[in-house]
Motif scaffolding. Structure first.
Motif, PDB file in Angstrom:
ATOM      1  N   LEU A 121      91.765 -22.163-113.941  1.00  0.00           N
ATOM      2  CA  LEU A 121      90.812 -21.451-114.795  1.00  0.00           C
ATOM      3  C   LEU A 121      89.557 -22.283-115.004  1.00  0.00           C
ATOM      4  O   LEU A 121      88.438 -21.751-114.967  1.00  0.00           O
ATOM      5  N   PHE A 122      89.721 -23.605-115.207  1.00  0.00           N
ATOM      6  CA  PHE A 122      88.543 -24.452-115.421  1.00  0.00           C
ATOM      7  C   PHE A 122      87.655 -24.458-114.188  1.00  0.00           C
ATOM      8  O   PHE A 122      86.425 -24.329-114.300  1.00  0.00           O
ATOM      9  N   ARG A 123      88.251 -24.619-113.001  1.00  0.00           N
ATOM     10  CA  ARG A 123      87.461 -24.623-111.770  1.00  0.00           C
ATOM     11  C   ARG A 123      86.718 -23.305-111.590  1.00  0.00           C
ATOM     12  O   ARG A 123      85.542 -23.274-111.211  1.00  0.00           O
ATOM     13  N   GLU A 124      87.416 -22.213-111.887  1.00  0.00           N
ATOM     14  CA  GLU A 124      86.784 -20.895-111.767  1.00  0.00           C
ATOM     15  C   GLU A 124      85.593 -20.786-112.704  1.00  0.00           C
ATOM     16  O   GLU A 124      84.501 -20.346-112.307  1.00  0.00           O
ATOM     17  N   HIS A 125      85.788 -21.181-113.965  1.00  0.00           N
ATOM     18  CA  HIS A 125      84.715 -21.085-114.959  1.00  0.00           C
ATOM     19  C   HIS A 125      83.527 -21.970-114.588  1.00  0.00           C
ATOM     20  O   HIS A 125      82.369 -21.533-114.665  1.00  0.00           O
ATOM     21  N   MET A 126      83.797 -23.221-114.190  1.00  0.00           N
ATOM     22  CA  MET A 126      82.703 -24.122-113.830  1.00  0.00           C
ATOM     23  C   MET A 126      81.944 -23.606-112.619  1.00  0.00           C
ATOM     24  O   MET A 126      80.709 -23.663-112.568  1.00  0.00           O
ATOM     25  N   GLY A 127      82.671 -23.095-111.635  1.00  0.00           N
ATOM     26  CA  GLY A 127      82.017 -22.548-110.460  1.00  0.00           C
ATOM     27  C   GLY A 127      81.106 -21.384-110.805  1.00  0.00           C
ATOM     28  O   GLY A 127      79.965 -21.293-110.323  1.00  0.00           O
ATOM     29  N   ARG A 128      81.591 -20.484-111.657  1.00  0.00           N
ATOM     30  CA  ARG A 128      80.789 -19.322-112.046  1.00  0.00           C
ATOM     31  C   ARG A 128      79.591 -19.726-112.903  1.00  0.00           C
ATOM     32  O   ARG A 128      78.487 -19.191-112.740  1.00  0.00           O
ATOM     33  N   ILE A 129      79.811 -20.668-113.839  1.00  0.00           N
ATOM     34  CA  ILE A 129      78.717 -21.118-114.702  1.00  0.00           C
ATOM     35  C   ILE A 129      77.609 -21.777-113.876  1.00  0.00           C
ATOM     36  O   ILE A 129      76.429 -21.505-114.061  1.00  0.00           O
ATOM     37  N   LEU A 130      78.015 -22.658-112.937  1.00  0.00           N
ATOM     38  CA  LEU A 130      77.025 -23.399-112.160  1.00  0.00           C
ATOM     39  C   LEU A 130      76.288 -22.517-111.147  1.00  0.00           C
ATOM     40  O   LEU A 130      75.247 -22.918-110.631  1.00  0.00           O
ATOM     41  N   THR A 131      76.817 -21.331-110.883  1.00  0.00           N
ATOM     42  CA  THR A 131      76.111 -20.389-110.004  1.00  0.00           C
ATOM     43  C   THR A 131      75.363 -19.324-110.802  1.00  0.00           C
ATOM     44  O   THR A 131      74.897 -18.340-110.244  1.00  0.00           O
ATOM     45  N   GLY A 132      75.274 -19.535-112.136  1.00  0.00           N
ATOM     46  CA  GLY A 132      74.405 -18.692-112.946  1.00  0.00           C
ATOM     47  C   GLY A 132      75.062 -17.556-113.693  1.00  0.00           C
ATOM     48  O   GLY A 132      74.379 -16.785-114.372  1.00  0.00           O
ATOM     49  N   GLU A 133      76.379 -17.429-113.609  1.00  0.00           N
ATOM     50  CA  GLU A 133      77.061 -16.338-114.304  1.00  0.00           C
ATOM     51  C   GLU A 133      77.289 -16.676-115.781  1.00  0.00           C
ATOM     52  O   GLU A 133      77.326 -17.843-116.171  1.00  0.00           O
ATOM     53  N   GLU A 134      77.460 -15.638-116.580  1.00  0.00           N
ATOM     54  CA  GLU A 134      77.866 -15.817-117.974  1.00  0.00           C
ATOM     55  C   GLU A 134      79.387 -15.753-118.040  1.00  0.00           C
ATOM     56  O   GLU A 134      80.002 -14.858-117.452  1.00  0.00           O
ATOM     57  N   VAL A 135      79.974 -16.700-118.749  1.00  0.00           N
ATOM     58  CA  VAL A 135      81.437 -16.809-118.791  1.00  0.00           C
ATOM     59  C   VAL A 135      81.896 -16.958-120.234  1.00  0.00           C
ATOM     60  O   VAL A 135      81.282 -17.685-121.023  1.00  0.00           O
ATOM     61  N   GLU A 136      82.973 -16.253-120.588  1.00  0.00           N
ATOM     62  CA  GLU A 136      83.588 -16.444-121.899  1.00  0.00           C
ATOM     63  C   GLU A 136      84.542 -17.626-121.825  1.00  0.00           C
ATOM     64  O   GLU A 136      85.434 -17.672-120.965  1.00  0.00           O
ATOM     65  N   LEU A 137      84.363 -18.579-122.729  1.00  0.00           N
ATOM     66  CA  LEU A 137      85.169 -19.793-122.725  1.00  0.00           C
ATOM     67  C   LEU A 137      86.317 -19.701-123.734  1.00  0.00           C
ATOM     68  O   LEU A 137      86.166 -19.106-124.801  1.00  0.00           O
ATOM     69  N   PRO A 138      87.445 -20.331-123.416  1.00  0.00           N
ATOM     70  CA  PRO A 138      88.570 -20.337-124.360  1.00  0.00           C
ATOM     71  C   PRO A 138      88.399 -21.409-125.425  1.00  0.00           C
ATOM     72  O   PRO A 138      87.576 -22.317-125.293  1.00  0.00           O
ATOM     73  N   THR A 139      89.186 -21.306-126.480  1.00  0.00           N
ATOM     74  CA  THR A 139      89.288 -22.335-127.507  1.00  0.00           C
ATOM     75  C   THR A 139      90.763 -22.605-127.740  1.00  0.00           C
ATOM     76  O   THR A 139      91.535 -21.659-127.934  1.00  0.00           O
ATOM     77  N   PHE A 140      91.163 -23.869-127.710  1.00  0.00           N
ATOM     78  CA  PHE A 140      92.574 -24.174-127.931  1.00  0.00           C
ATOM     79  C   PHE A 140      92.811 -24.457-129.404  1.00  0.00           C
ATOM     80  O   PHE A 140      92.138 -25.294-130.007  1.00  0.00           O
ATOM     81  N   ASN A 141      93.755 -23.729-129.992  1.00  0.00           N
ATOM     82  CA  ASN A 141      94.110 -23.906-131.393  1.00  0.00           C
ATOM     83  C   ASN A 141      95.275 -24.896-131.472  1.00  0.00           C
ATOM     84  O   ASN A 141      96.412 -24.569-131.114  1.00  0.00           O
ATOM     85  N   PHE A 142      94.996 -26.112-131.943  1.00  0.00           N
ATOM     86  CA  PHE A 142      96.035 -27.146-131.968  1.00  0.00           C
ATOM     87  C   PHE A 142      97.076 -26.889-133.052  1.00  0.00           C
ATOM     88  O   PHE A 142      98.181 -27.430-132.992  1.00  0.00           O
ATOM     89  N   LYS A 143      96.747 -26.065-134.031  1.00  0.00           N
ATOM     90  CA  LYS A 143      97.727 -25.745-135.075  1.00  0.00           C
ATOM     91  C   LYS A 143      98.794 -24.791-134.547  1.00  0.00           C
ATOM     92  O   LYS A 143      99.973 -24.945-134.848  1.00  0.00           O
ATOM     93  N   THR A 144      98.351 -23.796-133.769  1.00  0.00           N
ATOM     94  CA  THR A 144      99.311 -22.824-133.214  1.00  0.00           C
ATOM     95  C   THR A 144      99.815 -23.243-131.843  1.00  0.00           C
ATOM     96  O   THR A 144     100.827 -22.731-131.367  1.00  0.00           O
ATOM     97  N   GLY A 145      99.097 -24.171-131.193  1.00  0.00           N
ATOM     98  CA  GLY A 145      99.484 -24.596-129.855  1.00  0.00           C
ATOM     99  C   GLY A 145      99.192 -23.561-128.795  1.00  0.00           C
ATOM    100  O   GLY A 145      99.843 -23.533-127.742  1.00  0.00           O
TER     101      GLY A 145
END
Length: 322
Positions: A121-145
């Protein structure tokens, strides 16, 4: 290491005896100012290199307690000087849900294993971002895991530079295949302490990182010395497997140690260490830590340390965390 030796000569502080002389005379305040200026100049140089290459992303990695988060923020400040608009990202947000991570052969979950990161997922997101696409990023909740999706979207603009901080930042598996590798600048941060105990005995770099972690865990995570020491072997094993083999891939190695911090850390850590009792399992390990600190004169000069200093990440008062 050559740079560290030059810094020792510049600041006239090559051994603990030199540091003690500076502390007793009060010149440690000048040492702090010069050391912090050297760090700031180095961050400025790294920002220059990022801009000269035209990089759109900085992958920043380093071992535990090396000052990665503060380094990311200070580099971002220097990039602003160049007219860039830095965006901070964390690889922690790409953690796989805790209940989906399988335990290892010993029955324990190794949270430093690269399989705990959704690398695809990270590689996909970075590839899309660096080629100019808009991407929704995740957030990890350490309380819920668990990973969450909160509508946080990112799209690079003309002057944007992403700074990605995380344990596995230099691992080649994190790099997207569909983009020019020159667009990605790789920075390795580690405190390579050049200060020696005396002319014949050096202080291990890992010793400084352990002191930093003990203080930080107690100050910010309410964690005891015993708990921090019980995890240290596992942390070190993870570093040997997932960080050190890739440090030579870095474009720049940043030395995040300061020559003055043993004297500063002593005030914060000595009461914690001396409170450990002989019946505690970690008592012998604590005594070996105390043995070195006994040679260091304590310095009560926290007021001289800037709020953006790497040392502030561990003793508190870091303005990036307010």
């Amino acid at each position: 290491f050559s740079e560290g030796e030059r810094w020792c000569q510049l600041m006239e502080c090559a051994t603990v005896a030199d540091l003690n002389d500076l502390t007793r005379s009060g010149r440690i305040r000048e040492l702090i100012r010069v050391n912090e200026a050297l760090h700031e100049k180095r961050y400025s140089q790294v920002a220059d290199m990022v801009c000269q290459r035209g990089a759109k992303a900085v992958m920043l990695a380093g071992p535990s307690s090396s000052g990665k988060t503060t380094s990311a923020n200070r580099l971002a400040t220097q990039l602003r000087v160049h007219g860039k608009k830095p965006i901070l990202m964390s690889l922690d947000d790409y953690y796989i849900d805790r209940d989906k991570i399988l335990p290892g052969p010993d029955g324990k979950v190794d949270l430093e294993h690269i399989n705990t990161i959704d690398t695809d997922l990270f590689r996909e997101h970075m590839g899309r971002i660096l080629t100019g696409e808009e991407v929704e990023l995740p957030t990890f909740n350490f309380k819920t895991g668990k990973r969450e999706w909160n509508g946080h979207k990112m799209k690079l603009h003309k002057d944007s530079v992403i700074i990605v901080e995380g344990l596995h930042g230099l691992n080649p598996v994190m790099l997207p295949d569909n983009v020019d590798k020159n667009l990605i600048f790789r920075l390795y941060v580690s405190p390579l302490l050049p200060l020696n105990l005396d002319d014949h005995n050096r202080i291990p770099t890992s010793y400084l990182r352990l002191l930093r972690r003990i203080v930080r865990d107690y100050e910010t995570r309410n964690s005891s010395v015993q708990r921090t020491l019980s995890m240290w072997d596992s942390v070190r094993a993870g570093e040997r497997r997932w960080i050190f083999p890739f440090q030579e891939h870095a474009d720049v190695i940043f030395n995040s140690s300061t020559l003055y911090e043993l004297a500063v850390l002593k005030k914060h850590i000595f009461p914690l260490l001396t409170a450990v009792q002989p019946e505690d399992e970690c008592y012998d390990e604590v005594r070996s830590i105390v043995k070195i600190l006994n040679y260091v004169v304590e310095a009560d000069v926290d007021d001289e340390i800037p709020p953006t200093s790497l040392v502030r990440e561990f003793i508190g008062g870091n303005s990036f965390y307010r």
